[in-house]
Design a protein around this motif. Structure first.
Motif, mmCIF file in Angstrom:
data_model
loop_
_atom_site.group_PDB
_atom_site.id
_atom_site.type_symbol
_atom_site.label_atom_id
_atom_site.label_comp_id
_atom_site.label_asym_id
_atom_site.label_seq_id
_atom_site.Cartn_x
_atom_site.Cartn_y
_atom_site.Cartn_z
ATOM 1 N N ARG A 76 0.749 -1.479 0.121
ATOM 2 C CA ARG A 76 -0.203 0.782 -0.319
ATOM 3 C C ARG A 76 1.061 1.192 -0.240
ATOM 4 O O ARG A 76 2.085 1.385 0.402
ATOM 5 C CB ARG A 76 -1.231 0.513 1.455
ATOM 6 C CG ARG A 76 -1.587 -1.296 1.204
ATOM 7 C CD ARG A 76 -2.817 -1.109 3.004
ATOM 8 N NE ARG A 76 -3.895 -0.687 2.735
ATOM 9 C CZ ARG A 76 -5.217 0.056 1.641
ATOM 10 N NH1 ARG A 76 -5.277 -1.183 1.141
ATOM 11 N NH2 ARG A 76 -5.530 0.512 1.787
ATOM 12 N N PHE A 77 0.149 2.630 -0.205
ATOM 13 C CA PHE A 77 1.034 3.404 -0.165
ATOM 14 C C PHE A 77 0.976 4.637 -0.338
ATOM 15 O O PHE A 77 -1.069 4.831 -0.178
ATOM 16 C CB PHE A 77 0.930 3.868 -2.052
ATOM 17 C CG PHE A 77 2.115 3.342 -2.878
ATOM 18 C CD1 PHE A 77 3.117 3.426 -2.472
ATOM 19 C CD2 PHE A 77 1.902 2.069 -3.318
ATOM 20 C CE1 PHE A 77 4.350 2.148 -3.795
ATOM 21 C CE2 PHE A 77 1.832 1.090 -4.316
ATOM 22 C CZ PHE A 77 3.776 1.350 -4.723
ATOM 23 N N ASP A 78 1.476 5.549 0.546
ATOM 24 C CA ASP A 78 1.128 6.592 1.261
ATOM 25 C C ASP A 78 0.776 7.560 0.555
ATOM 26 O O ASP A 78 1.773 8.126 -0.402
ATOM 27 C CB ASP A 78 2.196 7.096 2.239
ATOM 28 C CG ASP A 78 1.560 8.269 3.126
ATOM 29 O OD1 ASP A 78 1.356 9.346 2.809
ATOM 30 O OD2 ASP A 78 1.792 8.345 5.150
ATOM 31 N N VAL A 79 -0.339 8.468 -0.097
ATOM 32 C CA VAL A 79 -0.543 9.239 -1.192
ATOM 33 C C VAL A 79 0.557 10.549 -1.085
ATOM 34 O O VAL A 79 1.305 11.122 -1.722
ATOM 35 C CB VAL A 79 -1.989 9.461 -0.979
ATOM 36 C CG1 VAL A 79 -2.065 10.495 -2.457
ATOM 37 C CG2 VAL A 79 -2.743 8.169 -1.830
ATOM 38 N N THR A 80 0.501 11.470 0.025
ATOM 39 C CA THR A 80 0.919 12.657 0.537
ATOM 40 C C THR A 80 2.808 11.937 -0.109
ATOM 41 O O THR A 80 3.153 13.018 -0.235
ATOM 42 C CB THR A 80 0.629 12.798 1.891
ATOM 43 O OG1 THR A 80 -0.959 13.001 1.463
ATOM 44 C CG2 THR A 80 1.850 14.220 2.306
ATOM 45 N N LEU A 81 3.434 11.377 0.740
ATOM 46 C CA LEU A 81 4.729 10.441 0.994
ATOM 47 C C LEU A 81 4.943 10.338 -0.530
ATOM 48 O O LEU A 81 6.223 10.885 -0.542
ATOM 49 C CB LEU A 81 4.993 9.980 1.423
ATOM 50 C CG LEU A 81 5.304 10.227 3.146
ATOM 51 C CD1 LEU A 81 5.615 8.732 4.492
ATOM 52 C CD2 LEU A 81 6.122 11.197 3.087
ATOM 53 N N THR A 82 4.131 9.740 -1.468
ATOM 54 C CA THR A 82 4.550 9.759 -2.894
ATOM 55 C C THR A 82 4.247 10.941 -3.504
ATOM 56 O O THR A 82 5.168 11.099 -4.554
ATOM 57 C CB THR A 82 2.579 8.470 -3.517
ATOM 58 O OG1 THR A 82 3.025 7.404 -2.433
ATOM 59 C CG2 THR A 82 3.480 8.761 -4.997
ATOM 60 N N ILE A 83 3.174 11.749 -3.510
ATOM 61 C CA ILE A 83 3.492 12.904 -4.297
ATOM 62 C C ILE A 83 5.305 13.405 -4.095
ATOM 63 O O ILE A 83 5.241 14.734 -4.619
ATOM 64 C CB ILE A 83 1.876 13.712 -4.066
ATOM 65 C CG1 ILE A 83 1.004 13.208 -4.648
ATOM 66 C CG2 ILE A 83 1.852 15.545 -4.593
ATOM 67 C CD1 ILE A 83 -0.308 13.608 -4.616
ATOM 68 N N ALA A 84 4.933 13.674 -2.962
ATOM 69 C CA ALA A 84 6.511 14.888 -2.288
ATOM 70 C C ALA A 84 7.362 14.295 -2.924
ATOM 71 O O ALA A 84 8.249 15.016 -3.241
ATOM 72 C CB ALA A 84 6.529 14.695 -0.280
ATOM 73 N N SER A 85 7.399 12.710 -2.809
ATOM 74 C CA SER A 85 8.696 12.177 -3.717
ATOM 75 C C SER A 85 8.898 12.785 -4.977
ATOM 76 O O SER A 85 9.761 13.147 -5.338
ATOM 77 C CB SER A 85 8.215 10.957 -3.632
ATOM 78 O OG SER A 85 7.698 10.330 -4.632
ATOM 79 N N GLY A 86 7.320 12.730 -5.610
ATOM 80 C CA GLY A 86 7.464 13.164 -7.182
ATOM 81 C C GLY A 86 7.966 14.640 -7.342
ATOM 82 O O GLY A 86 9.058 15.298 -8.213
ATOM 83 N N LEU A 87 7.582 15.955 -6.655
ATOM 84 C CA LEU A 87 8.200 16.820 -6.176
ATOM 85 C C LEU A 87 9.094 17.219 -6.323
ATOM 86 O O LEU A 87 9.929 18.458 -6.527
ATOM 87 C CB LEU A 87 7.220 17.708 -4.936
ATOM 88 C CG LEU A 87 5.625 17.828 -5.111
ATOM 89 C CD1 LEU A 87 4.793 18.498 -4.536
ATOM 90 C CD2 LEU A 87 5.223 18.617 -7.222
#
Length: 273
Positions: A76-87
């Motif tokens: 499963r994935f933490d959405v906030t951290l996933t987006i933060a890693s992209g930014l």
């Protein structure tokens, strides 16, 4: 047991191709940034950072992650951290590109920009890994982690040098393949550092984040829209060679106008006398 190729060769090949595509578009943008001036140059560098950092690095990382599986555990994935890693990936690539533009491609500028970008890319990778929850304890081999960080710094330094030096199709193709291999190499080196607690019975689940299926749909839509927009901008804008030719023509035209004005002035004075 950890399996990094649960879907076979699909994920490593697809992630490599996406990385090459993002780096190719990014190098095209940085080539335009070299011949543009002022805000236009900065805008092209921003687009280059989005292409290289977003598609070339982060999307590659996430697609490769689709093949990651811990036997007996649900991912499963933490959405906030996933987006933060992209930014973060876009930000650090942008910093590196602007450092090289401001300071040139000397050894000191490349070392500084490459170090900042490489450490940031490594941080993006491990932040993305932190966003992943498998319901068991994950640890890392310190030596392999350090090796992945060094690869990230070297790859970033080489990428920044290439972004400032690529001038033709053959060089651009070679640079794209080199950058794609470097990004993929850093990712799988970092992944090989992982150690997972063995699941002895049943299926372990985590109540943190969302499942792969829930995240995959919005991600594909976002990547597709972003890629189409970048390709449209790059495809419709003049090429770097055309922009350079236009700039040279503008300089020549200004000189011609100055010459004509200079020739006209004595003639005008003689007419007045």
């Amino acid at each position: 047991m950890i399996d990094h190729f649960a879907l076979g060769w699909v994920t490593p090949i697809l992630s490599f191709l996406l990385s090459c595509a993002g780096c190719a578009v990014g190098l095209t943008c940085t080539a335009r940034a070299r011949v543009a001036r002022g805000r236009a140059s900065s805008a092209w560098l921003v687009l280059g950072a989005i292409s290289i950092g977003g598609t070339g690095i982060w999307v590659m990382h996430f697609v490769a992650m689709l093949g990651f599986h811990v036997r007996g555990a649900e991912t499963r994935f933490d959405v906030t951290l996933t987006i933060a890693s992209g930014l973060l990936a876009v930000l650090v690539v942008g910093l590196g590109l602007f450092i090289v533009r401001a300071a040139g491609v000397g050894a000191l500028a490349l070392l500084g920009g490459g170090t900042v970008t490489g450490l940031g890319v490594a941080a993006m990778h491990y932040l993305g890994m932190r966003a992943m929850h498998v319901g068991v304890t994950i640890t890392y081999d310190a030596v392999t982690v350090v090796m992945s960080v060094l690869i990230a710094v070297v790859a970033a330094t080489a990428g920044l040098w290439l972004s400032a030096k690529v001038h033709n199709f053959a060089a651009g193709t070679a640079a794209t393949l080199i950058m794609g291999l470097a990004v993929s190499g850093m990712h799988y080196t970092g992944m090989s550092a992982m150690r997972a607690e063995e699941v002895t019975s049943g299926i372990v689940t985590s109540d943190v984040g969302i499942g792969m299926g829930e995240l995959l749909g919005p991600l594909i839509i976002g990547i597709t829209i972003n890629t189409i927009l970048l390709l449209l901008v790059v495809g419709l804008a003049p090429s770097a060679a055309e922009m350079e030719a236009q700039a040279k023509f503008a300089v020549w035209q200004d000189r011609q106008n100055e010459t004509l004005r200079g020739d006209a002035s004595p003639r005008s004075r003689s007419q007045l006398l």
